[in-house]
Design a protein around this motif. Structure first.
Motif, PDB file in Angstrom:
ATOM      1  N   UNK A   1       0.830  -1.207   0.000  1.00  0.00           N
ATOM      2  CA  UNK A   1       0.000   0.000   0.000  1.00  0.00           C
ATOM      3  C   UNK A   1       0.865   1.258   0.000  1.00  0.00           C
ATOM      4  N   UNK A   2       2.055   1.146   0.570  1.00  0.00           N
ATOM      5  CA  UNK A   2       2.935   2.310   0.662  1.00  0.00           C
ATOM      6  C   UNK A   2       3.656   2.609  -0.650  1.00  0.00           C
ATOM      7  N   UNK A   3       3.778   1.650  -1.523  1.00  0.00           N
ATOM      8  CA  UNK A   3       4.546   1.851  -2.754  1.00  0.00           C
ATOM      9  C   UNK A   3       4.100   3.075  -3.555  1.00  0.00           C
ATOM     10  N   UNK A   4       2.805   3.271  -3.814  1.00  0.00           N
ATOM     11  CA  UNK A   4       2.400   4.458  -4.593  1.00  0.00           C
ATOM     12  C   UNK A   4       2.772   5.770  -3.915  1.00  0.00           C
TER      13      UNK A   4
ATOM     14  N   UNK B   1       3.874  14.076  -3.701  1.00  0.00           N
ATOM     15  CA  UNK B   1       4.555  15.358  -3.803  1.00  0.00           C
ATOM     16  C   UNK B   1       5.135  15.851  -2.494  1.00  0.00           C
ATOM     17  N   UNK B   2       4.744  15.238  -1.372  1.00  0.00           N
ATOM     18  CA  UNK B   2       5.233  15.675  -0.055  1.00  0.00           C
ATOM     19  C   UNK B   2       6.352  14.756   0.420  1.00  0.00           C
ATOM     20  N   UNK B   3       7.480  15.367   0.775  1.00  0.00           N
ATOM     21  CA  UNK B   3       8.630  14.581   1.220  1.00  0.00           C
ATOM     22  C   UNK B   3       8.308  13.773   2.471  1.00  0.00           C
ATOM     23  N   UNK B   4       7.488  14.341   3.365  1.00  0.00           N
ATOM     24  CA  UNK B   4       7.154  13.630   4.603  1.00  0.00           C
ATOM     25  C   UNK B   4       6.390  12.342   4.319  1.00  0.00           C
ATOM     26  N   UNK B   5       5.534  12.372   3.311  1.00  0.00           N
ATOM     27  CA  UNK B   5       4.776  11.175   2.937  1.00  0.00           C
ATOM     28  C   UNK B   5       5.712  10.138   2.317  1.00  0.00           C
ATOM     29  N   UNK B   6       6.616  10.594   1.464  1.00  0.00           N
ATOM     30  CA  UNK B   6       7.570   9.669   0.842  1.00  0.00           C
ATOM     31  C   UNK B   6       8.481   9.037   1.891  1.00  0.00           C
ATOM     32  N   UNK B   7       8.842   9.833   2.880  1.00  0.00           N
ATOM     33  CA  UNK B   7       9.695   9.320   3.961  1.00  0.00           C
ATOM     34  C   UNK B   7       8.990   8.210   4.727  1.00  0.00           C
ATOM     35  N   UNK B   8       7.730   8.439   5.075  1.00  0.00           N
ATOM     36  CA  UNK B   8       6.955   7.422   5.800  1.00  0.00           C
ATOM     37  C   UNK B   8       6.757   6.180   4.940  1.00  0.00           C
ATOM     38  N   UNK B   9       6.565   6.377   3.647  1.00  0.00           N
ATOM     39  CA  UNK B   9       6.368   5.233   2.752  1.00  0.00           C
ATOM     40  C   UNK B   9       7.616   4.367   2.695  1.00  0.00           C
ATOM     41  N   UNK B  10       8.782   5.012   2.563  1.00  0.00           N
ATOM     42  CA  UNK B  10      10.028   4.252   2.531  1.00  0.00           C
ATOM     43  C   UNK B  10      10.243   3.504   3.834  1.00  0.00           C
ATOM     44  N   UNK B  11       9.873   4.136   4.947  1.00  0.00           N
ATOM     45  CA  UNK B  11      10.008   3.479   6.250  1.00  0.00           C
ATOM     46  C   UNK B  11       9.092   2.272   6.346  1.00  0.00           C
ATOM     47  N   UNK B  12       7.871   2.425   5.868  1.00  0.00           N
ATOM     48  CA  UNK B  12       6.917   1.316   5.909  1.00  0.00           C
ATOM     49  C   UNK B  12       7.398   0.151   5.049  1.00  0.00           C
ATOM     50  N   UNK B  13       7.943   0.463   3.890  1.00  0.00           N
ATOM     51  CA  UNK B  13       8.427  -0.596   2.994  1.00  0.00           C
ATOM     52  C   UNK B  13       9.629  -1.301   3.603  1.00  0.00           C
ATOM     53  N   UNK B  14      10.527  -0.533   4.204  1.00  0.00           N
ATOM     54  CA  UNK B  14      11.684  -1.149   4.845  1.00  0.00           C
ATOM     55  C   UNK B  14      11.324  -1.976   6.059  1.00  0.00           C
ATOM     56  N   UNK B  15      10.218  -1.628   6.689  1.00  0.00           N
ATOM     57  CA  UNK B  15       9.765  -2.381   7.865  1.00  0.00           C
ATOM     58  C   UNK B  15       9.111  -3.704   7.492  1.00  0.00           C
ATOM     59  N   UNK B  16       8.789  -3.869   6.208  1.00  0.00           N
ATOM     60  CA  UNK B  16       8.144  -5.097   5.727  1.00  0.00           C
ATOM     61  C   UNK B  16       8.835  -5.542   4.442  1.00  0.00           C
ATOM     62  N   UNK B  17      10.129  -5.865   4.503  1.00  0.00           N
ATOM     63  CA  UNK B  17      10.884  -6.159   3.273  1.00  0.00           C
ATOM     64  C   UNK B  17      10.282  -7.302   2.468  1.00  0.00           C
ATOM     65  N   UNK B  18      10.288  -7.112   1.167  1.00  0.00           N
ATOM     66  CA  UNK B  18       9.756  -8.100   0.245  1.00  0.00           C
ATOM     67  C   UNK B  18      10.457  -7.881  -1.093  1.00  0.00           C
ATOM     68  N   UNK B  19      10.961  -8.925  -1.747  1.00  0.00           N
ATOM     69  CA  UNK B  19      11.676  -8.745  -3.021  1.00  0.00           C
ATOM     70  C   UNK B  19      10.885  -7.968  -4.063  1.00  0.00           C
ATOM     71  N   UNK B  20       9.564  -7.961  -3.961  1.00  0.00           N
ATOM     72  CA  UNK B  20       8.732  -7.235  -4.928  1.00  0.00           C
ATOM     73  C   UNK B  20       8.951  -5.727  -4.854  1.00  0.00           C
ATOM     74  N   UNK B  21       9.493  -5.234  -3.739  1.00  0.00           N
ATOM     75  CA  UNK B  21       9.649  -3.802  -3.552  1.00  0.00           C
ATOM     76  C   UNK B  21      10.970  -3.261  -4.104  1.00  0.00           C
TER      77      UNK B  21
END
Length: 227
Positions: free
Chosen positions: A16-19, A24-44
């Motif tokens: 869900x965080x990938x999109x 356009x907001x850096x804070x949103x992108x930062x949280x998204x990257x954190x969420x993805x790193x917290x749930x690593x998956x080769x698809x990401x």
């Protein structure tokens, strides 16, 4: 919700965080990257690497690197090595940075002479740091020789980065620096003398070492000094 149920939902949160990596907001992108790193998956991995190439915010880029480090090296290293051939300087630079953080020596052959002398200063600086981090035992002197071809290059920050890389190689860089200290190009000579001084005395300070190098070179070039 049980711990097992929470664990099961982690990959979905990452998806869900990938999109949001393109928000356009850096804070949103930062949280998204954190969420993805917290749930690593080769698809990401592909999306993370792609975003690294264009992400304008330094903090977000660092979080993207963290997210990639959270994935297995077998999933990330081959893709990052491919990125080193990108036409985008930021893509090359960020891939080098991430490879240095992962620390897998299998990436060493990808740190080519072309990258170490890249026309983009930021790419070259990152390549120097990555090379020092990944160089196999016994290859330090050869690496020092390649790095020495860049002595005198660029402005202060670029020259300081190169000095730090050579100093990190320790005694393996000494012979190369001594040779460069007699180079006909004064910028190369000054940079080599300063770096050799810092290798012996890390507390000297780069600016002081450069000024001292200029004085030493001037004395060597004077009729009295050369006598």
């Amino acid at each position: 919700m049980t711990t097992t149920e929470q664990d099961a939902q982690q990959p979905e949160r990452g998806l869900r965080a990938l999109p949001e990596l393109a928000d356009g907001r850096a804070s949103v992108r930062l949280r998204a990257a954190m969420a993805i790193g917290s749930a690593p998956d080769p698809r990401y991995v592909e999306k993370l690497v792609e975003r690294c190439a264009i992400e304008p915010d330094f903090s977000v880029r660092e979080m993207l690197t963290w997210a990639l480090i959270r994935h297995s090296a077998s999933a990330t290293v081959p893709r990052l090595v491919d990125e080193l051939r990108s036409e985008r300087p930021q893509a090359r630079s960020q891939a080098l940075h991430t490879l240095s953080k992962i620390g897998e020596r299998q990436a060493w052959p990808a740190i080519t002479r072309e990258l170490l002398s890249d026309s983009d200063d930021e790419v070259a600086r990152t390549a120097w740091r990555a090379a020092v981090a990944l160089v196999p035992e016994g290859e330090e002197s050869h690496l020092a020789g390649v790095l020495a071809t860049q002595l005198g290059r660029g402005e202060r920050e670029t020259r300081l980065s190169l000095s730090r890389a050579l100093i990190a190689l320790g005694e393996a860089a000494s012979a190369t620096l001594r040779k460069a200290m007699t180079d006909l190009d004064p910028r190369v000579r000054h940079h080599a003398i300063a770096t050799e001084r810092l290798l012996r005395d890390p507390d000297a300070g780069f600016d002081f070492a450069i000024e001292e190098a200029k004085r030493i070179a001037a004395l060597q070039d004077s009729p009295v000094g050369g006598a």
